[in-house]
Design a protein around this motif. Sequence first.
Motif, mmCIF file in Angstrom:
data_model
loop_
_atom_site.group_PDB
_atom_site.id
_atom_site.type_symbol
_atom_site.label_atom_id
_atom_site.label_comp_id
_atom_site.label_asym_id
_atom_site.label_seq_id
_atom_site.Cartn_x
_atom_site.Cartn_y
_atom_site.Cartn_z
ATOM 1 N N ALA A 1 0.810 -1.291 0.000
ATOM 2 C CA ALA A 1 0.052 0.017 0.000
ATOM 3 C C ALA A 1 0.879 1.244 -0.030
ATOM 4 O O ALA A 1 0.560 2.177 -0.726
ATOM 5 C CB ALA A 1 -0.873 0.018 0.934
ATOM 6 N N ARG A 2 1.744 1.196 0.748
ATOM 7 C CA ARG A 2 2.856 2.514 0.778
ATOM 8 C C ARG A 2 3.460 2.648 -0.675
ATOM 9 O O ARG A 2 3.734 3.481 -1.022
ATOM 10 C CB ARG A 2 3.879 2.174 1.880
ATOM 11 C CG ARG A 2 3.265 2.413 3.226
ATOM 12 C CD ARG A 2 4.488 2.553 4.325
ATOM 13 N NE ARG A 2 5.444 1.682 4.379
ATOM 14 C CZ ARG A 2 5.594 0.711 5.036
ATOM 15 N NH1 ARG A 2 4.717 0.453 6.130
ATOM 16 N NH2 ARG A 2 6.811 -0.188 4.939
ATOM 17 N N ASP A 3 3.752 1.446 -0.729
ATOM 18 C CA ASP A 3 4.388 1.449 -2.624
ATOM 19 C C ASP A 3 3.388 2.171 -3.378
ATOM 20 O O ASP A 3 3.849 3.014 -4.172
ATOM 21 C CB ASP A 3 4.738 0.277 -3.103
ATOM 22 C CG ASP A 3 5.961 -0.458 -2.613
ATOM 23 O OD1 ASP A 3 6.592 0.234 -1.846
ATOM 24 O OD2 ASP A 3 6.207 -1.596 -2.812
ATOM 25 N N LEU A 4 2.144 1.615 -3.492
ATOM 26 C CA LEU A 4 1.142 2.272 -4.415
ATOM 27 C C LEU A 4 0.684 3.685 -4.087
ATOM 28 O O LEU A 4 0.374 4.505 -4.935
ATOM 29 C CB LEU A 4 -0.181 1.570 -4.294
ATOM 30 C CG LEU A 4 0.065 0.044 -5.034
ATOM 31 C CD1 LEU A 4 -1.320 -0.725 -4.521
ATOM 32 C CD2 LEU A 4 0.296 0.106 -6.693
ATOM 33 N N LEU A 5 0.745 4.190 -3.015
ATOM 34 C CA LEU A 5 0.708 5.371 -2.364
ATOM 35 C C LEU A 5 1.716 6.480 -3.067
ATOM 36 O O LEU A 5 1.478 7.489 -3.225
ATOM 37 C CB LEU A 5 0.493 5.620 -0.999
ATOM 38 C CG LEU A 5 -0.718 5.016 -0.299
ATOM 39 C CD1 LEU A 5 -0.843 5.110 1.044
ATOM 40 C CD2 LEU A 5 -2.215 5.713 -0.958
#
Length: 158
Positions: free
Chosen positions: A64-68
């Motif tokens: 999720a942090r990657d995608l954000l």
Amino acid sequence: MTSWLEFSTAAPPLAARVRARFTAAESHVLATLRRDGSPRVSGSEIDFRGDEAYLGSMLDAVKARDLLRDNRFALHASPGIEEGGDAKIAGRAVEITDPEQVARLQEIHPSHLFRLELEEAVLTWVEGNTLLVESWHPGRWVRFARPDNGPAERTELG
């Protein structure tokens, strides 16, 4: 970017086969980009609700942090299932931030929820001695056939 509905409208038989591959198993392989730009692969699930495709994540998970940080993704349907071909989609994952919409679509709280906007869908399969690949990008749908491992024959489908 293209919604699942737009993809399904532009290439109905391909969209149906790709969706069937993704619904044949629960867990798939998600590729995201780390902070340093190197790839990360994670197990993930895709959820089809209405005319959209979604990806969920536990709150503050590394994917999720990657995608954000960089919303580009690639998702490979469970490679352990050979029936139906090998399906992949890629594009951008857009986080849904409206709490009511997240609650309506996602059962796990708190969590991240991303709507998938497609830039590419690919299905690869074998018939007899022919490798077949259907590749879709917005405005372009092509089939490649490679009989007997020979030169590829290209057919425009849409």
